[in-house]
Design a protein around this motif. Structure first.
Motif, PDB file in Angstrom:
ATOM      1  N   ARG A 174     -54.589  20.621  85.060  1.00 53.68           N
ATOM      2  CA  ARG A 174     -54.503  21.895  84.338  1.00 53.68           C
ATOM      3  C   ARG A 174     -53.149  22.540  84.605  1.00 53.68           C
ATOM      4  O   ARG A 174     -52.582  22.402  85.670  1.00 53.68           O
ATOM      5  CB  ARG A 174     -55.623  22.830  84.805  1.00 53.68           C
ATOM      6  N   CYS A 175     -52.631  23.220  83.638  1.00 46.04           N
ATOM      7  CA  CYS A 175     -51.370  23.933  83.789  1.00 46.04           C
ATOM      8  C   CYS A 175     -51.608  25.402  83.478  1.00 46.04           C
ATOM      9  O   CYS A 175     -52.305  25.738  82.527  1.00 46.04           O
ATOM     10  CB  CYS A 175     -50.331  23.355  82.836  1.00 46.04           C
ATOM     11  N   GLU A 176     -51.049  26.274  84.279  1.00 49.56           N
ATOM     12  CA  GLU A 176     -51.197  27.707  84.076  1.00 49.56           C
ATOM     13  C   GLU A 176     -49.819  28.335  84.016  1.00 49.56           C
ATOM     14  O   GLU A 176     -48.942  27.980  84.798  1.00 49.56           O
ATOM     15  CB  GLU A 176     -52.008  28.318  85.215  1.00 49.56           C
ATOM     16  N   LEU A 177     -49.652  29.233  83.117  1.00 46.94           N
ATOM     17  CA  LEU A 177     -48.398  29.956  83.015  1.00 46.94           C
ATOM     18  C   LEU A 177     -48.432  31.124  83.991  1.00 46.94           C
ATOM     19  O   LEU A 177     -49.351  31.940  83.969  1.00 46.94           O
ATOM     20  CB  LEU A 177     -48.214  30.467  81.586  1.00 46.94           C
ATOM     21  N   ALA A 178     -47.437  31.163  84.880  1.00 53.43           N
ATOM     22  CA  ALA A 178     -47.366  32.220  85.884  1.00 53.43           C
ATOM     23  C   ALA A 178     -45.926  32.677  86.009  1.00 53.43           C
ATOM     24  O   ALA A 178     -44.992  31.913  85.780  1.00 53.43           O
ATOM     25  CB  ALA A 178     -47.882  31.726  87.231  1.00 53.43           C
ATOM     26  N   PHE A 179     -45.773  33.941  86.357  1.00 50.68           N
ATOM     27  CA  PHE A 179     -44.462  34.544  86.561  1.00 50.68           C
ATOM     28  C   PHE A 179     -44.423  35.187  87.926  1.00 50.68           C
ATOM     29  O   PHE A 179     -45.437  35.659  88.430  1.00 50.68           O
ATOM     30  CB  PHE A 179     -44.187  35.627  85.504  1.00 50.68           C
ATOM     31  N   GLU A 180     -43.249  35.207  88.528  1.00 52.47           N
ATOM     32  CA  GLU A 180     -43.045  35.917  89.789  1.00 52.47           C
ATOM     33  C   GLU A 180     -42.229  37.160  89.484  1.00 52.47           C
ATOM     34  O   GLU A 180     -41.074  37.071  89.057  1.00 52.47           O
ATOM     35  CB  GLU A 180     -42.332  35.041  90.809  1.00 52.47           C
ATOM     36  N   ALA A 181     -42.833  38.317  89.687  1.00 55.93           N
ATOM     37  CA  ALA A 181     -42.186  39.597  89.380  1.00 55.93           C
ATOM     38  C   ALA A 181     -41.344  40.061  90.553  1.00 55.93           C
ATOM     39  O   ALA A 181     -41.656  39.790  91.710  1.00 55.93           O
ATOM     40  CB  ALA A 181     -43.241  40.651  89.056  1.00 55.93           C
ATOM     41  N   ASP A 182     -40.279  40.797  90.245  1.00 49.02           N
ATOM     42  CA  ASP A 182     -39.464  41.406  91.294  1.00 49.02           C
ATOM     43  C   ASP A 182     -39.587  42.925  91.239  1.00 49.02           C
ATOM     44  O   ASP A 182     -38.741  43.638  91.755  1.00 49.02           O
ATOM     45  CB  ASP A 182     -38.003  40.957  91.185  1.00 49.02           C
ATOM     46  N   GLU A 183     -40.651  43.393  90.625  1.00 45.48           N
ATOM     47  CA  GLU A 183     -40.940  44.823  90.534  1.00 45.48           C
ATOM     48  C   GLU A 183     -42.416  45.006  90.874  1.00 45.48           C
ATOM     49  O   GLU A 183     -43.190  44.047  90.812  1.00 45.48           O
ATOM     50  CB  GLU A 183     -40.645  45.352  89.132  1.00 45.48           C
ATOM     51  N   PRO A 184     -42.832  46.208  91.245  1.00 50.20           N
ATOM     52  CA  PRO A 184     -44.244  46.428  91.558  1.00 50.20           C
ATOM     53  C   PRO A 184     -45.142  46.044  90.372  1.00 50.20           C
ATOM     54  O   PRO A 184     -44.830  46.350  89.216  1.00 50.20           O
ATOM     55  CB  PRO A 184     -44.317  47.925  91.848  1.00 50.20           C
ATOM     56  N   LEU A 185     -46.255  45.371  90.670  1.00 49.73           N
ATOM     57  CA  LEU A 185     -47.135  44.929  89.605  1.00 49.73           C
ATOM     58  C   LEU A 185     -47.787  46.090  88.863  1.00 49.73           C
ATOM     59  O   LEU A 185     -48.156  45.946  87.698  1.00 49.73           O
ATOM     60  CB  LEU A 185     -48.197  43.972  90.153  1.00 49.73           C
ATOM     61  N   VAL A 216     -38.505  24.941  81.752  1.00 48.73           N
ATOM     62  CA  VAL A 216     -38.690  25.744  80.541  1.00 48.73           C
ATOM     63  C   VAL A 216     -40.079  25.452  79.981  1.00 48.73           C
ATOM     64  O   VAL A 216     -40.265  24.498  79.224  1.00 48.73           O
ATOM     65  CB  VAL A 216     -37.619  25.434  79.479  1.00 48.73           C
ATOM     66  N   PRO A 217     -41.085  26.223  80.377  1.00 53.41           N
ATOM     67  CA  PRO A 217     -42.399  26.021  79.780  1.00 53.41           C
ATOM     68  C   PRO A 217     -42.343  26.406  78.304  1.00 53.41           C
ATOM     69  O   PRO A 217     -41.698  27.380  77.940  1.00 53.41           O
ATOM     70  CB  PRO A 217     -43.324  26.962  80.541  1.00 53.41           C
ATOM     71  N   GLU A 265     -36.402  32.055  72.464  1.00 53.47           N
ATOM     72  CA  GLU A 265     -36.184  31.808  73.882  1.00 53.47           C
ATOM     73  C   GLU A 265     -36.257  33.134  74.621  1.00 53.47           C
ATOM     74  O   GLU A 265     -35.701  34.130  74.176  1.00 53.47           O
ATOM     75  CB  GLU A 265     -34.827  31.150  74.099  1.00 53.47           C
ATOM     76  N   MET A 266     -36.962  33.117  75.763  1.00 52.77           N
ATOM     77  CA  MET A 266     -37.156  34.337  76.546  1.00 52.77           C
ATOM     78  C   MET A 266     -36.731  34.073  77.985  1.00 52.77           C
ATOM     79  O   MET A 266     -37.544  33.693  78.827  1.00 52.77           O
ATOM     80  CB  MET A 266     -38.605  34.799  76.453  1.00 52.77           C
ATOM     81  N   PRO A 267     -35.443  34.266  78.260  1.00 51.59           N
ATOM     82  CA  PRO A 267     -34.959  33.961  79.611  1.00 51.59           C
ATOM     83  C   PRO A 267     -35.438  34.967  80.649  1.00 51.59           C
ATOM     84  O   PRO A 267     -35.661  36.132  80.356  1.00 51.59           O
ATOM     85  CB  PRO A 267     -33.434  34.024  79.453  1.00 51.59           C
ATOM     86  N   GLY A 268     -35.596  34.465  81.853  1.00 50.23           N
ATOM     87  CA  GLY A 268     -35.868  35.287  83.021  1.00 50.23           C
ATOM     88  C   GLY A 268     -34.751  35.070  84.017  1.00 50.23           C
ATOM     89  O   GLY A 268     -33.895  34.213  83.819  1.00 50.23           O
ATOM     90  N   ALA A 269     -34.758  35.828  85.082  1.00 50.39           N
ATOM     91  CA  ALA A 269     -33.695  35.709  86.075  1.00 50.39           C
ATOM     92  C   ALA A 269     -33.715  34.341  86.752  1.00 50.39           C
ATOM     93  O   ALA A 269     -32.671  33.811  87.091  1.00 50.39           O
ATOM     94  CB  ALA A 269     -33.834  36.814  87.118  1.00 50.39           C
TER      95      ALA A 269
END
Length: 115
Positions: free
Chosen positions: A57-68, A4-5, A37-41
């Protein structure tokens, strides 16, 4: 256990609008609105080799399951301007600044490209 970032921000409402446009849902909120709180799958922690300047360094990244392209369109409609969708050796990615000027990376992985 789940990762949980915590993203600290000076403007919770703007950040909420931004991360909804990224594709997260709104979950539990504190009554004063200082915590949302913002849950993801699903989530994960990624480790990436770095040079001396980037170590720690820390970077916030998300993995999408839809076309970018869809994510980019949603971000634009919400008032944010993402960078271009870039072909990477793992799939595609795009970067966008959140309301505090922090870069966020959104990826769409193609596991068949992994070796």
């Amino acid at each position: 256990m789940r990762v949980v970032p915590i993203r600290y921000t000076t403007d919770v409402d703007a950040a909420l609008r931004f991360y909804r446009a990224v594709g997260l849902e709104v979950g539990a909120r504190s009554r004063p609105g200082a915590w949302v709180e913002m849950p993801g799958a699903a989530g994960m922690l990624a480790l990436h080799r770095a040079g001396e300047d980037d170590a720690g360094r820390c970077e916030l990244a998300f993995e999408a399951d839809e076309p970018l392209a869809q994510v980019a369109d949603r971000l634009r409609r919400a008032g944010f301007e993402p960078g271009p969708v870039v072909d990477e050796n793992f799939g595609e990615s795009l970067r966008v600044c959140d309301p505090d000027g922090v870069w966020v990376q959104i990826n769409r992985h193609d596991r068949e490209l992994y070796t």
